[in-house]
Design a protein around this motif. Sequence first.
Motif, PDB file in Angstrom:
ATOM      1  N   ASN A  26       0.673  -1.198   0.184  1.00 38.52           N
ATOM      2  CA  ASN A  26      -0.024  -0.143   0.038  1.00 38.52           C
ATOM      3  C   ASN A  26       0.576   0.869   0.232  1.00 38.52           C
ATOM      4  O   ASN A  26       0.616   2.536  -0.569  1.00 38.52           O
ATOM      5  CB  ASN A  26      -1.091   0.380   0.868  1.00 38.52           C
ATOM      6  N   LEU A  29       2.095   2.019  -3.065  1.00 39.89           N
ATOM      7  CA  LEU A  29       0.751   2.256  -4.294  1.00 39.89           C
ATOM      8  C   LEU A  29       0.824   3.965  -4.055  1.00 39.89           C
ATOM      9  O   LEU A  29       0.357   5.060  -5.088  1.00 39.89           O
ATOM     10  CB  LEU A  29      -0.230   1.797  -4.203  1.00 39.89           C
ATOM     11  N   THR A  30       0.377   3.729  -2.843  1.00 38.96           N
ATOM     12  CA  THR A  30       0.084   5.691  -2.432  1.00 38.96           C
ATOM     13  C   THR A  30       1.015   6.008  -1.907  1.00 38.96           C
ATOM     14  O   THR A  30       0.996   7.816  -2.233  1.00 38.96           O
ATOM     15  CB  THR A  30      -0.861   5.307  -1.551  1.00 38.96           C
ATOM     16  N   CYS A  43     -10.120   4.749   1.424  1.00 39.42           N
ATOM     17  CA  CYS A  43      -9.691   5.456   0.218  1.00 39.42           C
ATOM     18  C   CYS A  43      -8.958   7.012   0.472  1.00 39.42           C
ATOM     19  O   CYS A  43      -8.410   7.949  -0.501  1.00 39.42           O
ATOM     20  CB  CYS A  43     -10.694   6.189  -1.195  1.00 39.42           C
ATOM     21  N   ASN A  71      -7.068   5.260  -4.910  1.00 39.71           N
ATOM     22  CA  ASN A  71      -5.834   4.490  -4.365  1.00 39.71           C
ATOM     23  C   ASN A  71      -6.672   3.882  -3.189  1.00 39.71           C
ATOM     24  O   ASN A  71      -7.484   4.372  -2.444  1.00 39.71           O
ATOM     25  CB  ASN A  71      -4.370   4.488  -3.964  1.00 39.71           C
ATOM     26  N   SER A  73      -7.577   0.928  -0.556  1.00 42.89           N
ATOM     27  CA  SER A  73      -7.334  -0.684   0.133  1.00 42.89           C
ATOM     28  C   SER A  73      -8.044  -0.870   0.953  1.00 42.89           C
ATOM     29  O   SER A  73      -8.162  -0.490   2.069  1.00 42.89           O
ATOM     30  CB  SER A  73      -5.559  -0.478   1.011  1.00 42.89           C
ATOM     31  N   ASP A 102      -6.504   1.091 -15.054  1.00 50.01           N
ATOM     32  CA  ASP A 102      -8.024   1.182 -13.866  1.00 50.01           C
ATOM     33  C   ASP A 102      -8.062  -0.125 -13.423  1.00 50.01           C
ATOM     34  O   ASP A 102      -8.042  -1.229 -14.642  1.00 50.01           O
ATOM     35  CB  ASP A 102      -8.677   1.856 -13.945  1.00 50.01           C
ATOM     36  N   HIS A 140      -7.484   0.758  -8.228  1.00 46.01           N
ATOM     37  CA  HIS A 140      -6.654   1.914  -8.787  1.00 46.01           C
ATOM     38  C   HIS A 140      -7.502   2.706  -9.646  1.00 46.01           C
ATOM     39  O   HIS A 140      -7.864   1.717 -10.968  1.00 46.01           O
ATOM     40  CB  HIS A 140      -4.846   1.519  -8.970  1.00 46.01           C
ATOM     41  N   SER A 141      -7.529   4.401  -9.593  1.00 46.45           N
ATOM     42  CA  SER A 141      -8.112   4.661 -11.137  1.00 46.45           C
ATOM     43  C   SER A 141      -6.394   5.353 -11.555  1.00 46.45           C
ATOM     44  O   SER A 141      -6.030   6.132 -10.151  1.00 46.45           O
ATOM     45  CB  SER A 141      -9.606   5.102 -10.423  1.00 46.45           C
ATOM     46  N   ASP A 142      -6.836   5.828 -12.834  1.00 40.61           N
ATOM     47  CA  ASP A 142      -5.602   6.840 -13.461  1.00 40.61           C
ATOM     48  C   ASP A 142      -5.992   7.373 -13.037  1.00 40.61           C
ATOM     49  O   ASP A 142      -6.866   8.368 -13.382  1.00 40.61           O
ATOM     50  CB  ASP A 142      -5.244   6.012 -14.870  1.00 40.61           C
TER      51      ASP A 142
END
Length: 614
Positions: A26, A29-30, A43, A71, A73, A102, A140-142
């Motif tokens: 995580n 990712l973030t 989120c 993002n 989790s 995404d 995840h969304s771009d």
Amino acid sequence: MEQRAAAGPEGAPGARAQLAVVCLVNIVLTGRLSSAVPALAACSGKLEQHTERRGVIYSPAWPLNYPPGTNCSWYIQGDRGDMITISFRNFDVEESHQCSLDWLMLGPAAPPRQEAFRLCGSAIPPAFISARDHVWIFFHSDASSSGQAQGFRLSYIRGKLGQASCQADEFRCDNGKCLPGPWQCNTVDECGDGSDEGNCSAPASEPPGSLCPGGTFPCSGARSTRCLPAERRCDGSQDCGDGSDEAGCPDLACGRRLGSFYGSFASPDLFGAARGPSDLHCTWLVDTQDPRRVLLQLELRLGYDDYVQVYEGLGERGDRLLQTLSYRSNHRPVSLEAAQGRLTVAYHARARSAGHGFNATYQVKGYCLPWEQPCGSSGDGAAGDAGEQGCFSEPQRCDGWWHCASGRDEQGCPACPPDQYPCEGGSGLCYAPADRCNNQKSCPDGADEKNCFSCQPGTFHCGTNLCIFETWRCDGQEDCQDGSDEHGCLAAVPRKVITAALIGSLVCGLLLVIALGCAFKLYSLRTQEYRAFETQMTRLEAEFVRREAPPSYGQLIAQGLIPPVEDFPVYSASQKTPRKKTGTPVRMMITPTPHTMGSEMKLKTSRNAQKTKH
């Protein structure tokens, strides 16, 4: 309901290490360390942990479309030996090549699929069965996401295999797994052994299977077994004996002027093969001859470099561009609205594009198509005799989505009591009118909070047909997706600024109190010092101060009061260097020494090591 042996991640040995791995992923990712701390806001850079036996997880902003650049989790923790089963109820994540933009990821998976699930698109994924007593979920969304996808809604249940019995509302698989009752006969194998889909009767509306392979069109003649290539569908020539390949085809001309109050048209490559060596540019001019607004609906199948531009009015004018649509809007209807009953649609397709253009329908707002019913009660084709506009078709009736502001399309549904409305998805659940649009979900899919034309008392109506609490209005934070809850506010100060100002004021006040205390203390000390000088002296102290200092030893010799001492210098005010009476030079060492009670200085002399004898 099963009870956990221990709450939190300590419920099973080694779970702390597993949770640490999830937190580490995580962080990657973030990019934030705070995202590794378990919390409820999945989120907001934190990990949301679930320990319930059964639960539901939604994508951000559900049931509305999820925002770009997000993002999220989640972490589902079971007891030792538990198996976690996840079933998707809704799934719509923007599709991209290899799900690179995404995506939704789940893991760890059970054999034979050991790798993690990475999902995107609009097809319902298969059931996910965990390999261990925990599951991690990442969404995840771009930042470049179109924001046109709704997201996902999944349900999960955890438990052990080999159960002798299940709860009253659950189904027991042949392997002893317990599943929620609605999961049985839903065409998805959640048991893992297929026992939940055995002995299920096919739906009455299910059409018979086709003998033609995928990607082909079957002729519908009674004795026909002919299968046509897809590009020969609606190509202007009848290839099937009954002409079924040309039935119900939209207008495929490359551009045209349309003048009816409703109609349909499509791009020339809608049913055709891949584009040829030249680009394609088509323009449609829609003029309904009616001053009211015109509604346009498009279903897109665009290629990677293809796009559709919609303009208000007639002609391709940049200042009247309503929207530019790309392949990101594929697989979902797009609705646009233009004023004065006029609009322009321009289609641009690249050479050798793999896309298949679009299919479009339009109609004047306030009138219904022949196969639709008006939301109002008038029977002349106009929608709404009491000012209500809108239409709905037969497939849209009792589907859980309000197409009419009055809910007429959702009234009197056979699955619900007369005074209730159905939820989406055919779940059989219903809700009362008082539970609609109150910012509290009553349906698992949130159907009661979707497309709200009006809100319950105590709530605010957003411009996106969403209801929020009235107390969130003008609080300095945008709770509506379009920010309408902060429009027209006299003073919109963010709550964080107000909190910081209050804390700063308290700190400044504390420092001021400390400074005043120090000032008063210094003033008190200085006042005591001054008072010490103002104290009355005693008589003895006054006489001692007025007493005259006695003369010095040199003054007494000069005045002749005492005889001179040998080698003592003669006192003379006119001489800079004292000399001996005999005139012998001496070297003087003058050391200022204050007298006991006078202001003069004593003179001390010293002579050289040897004296000169005369």
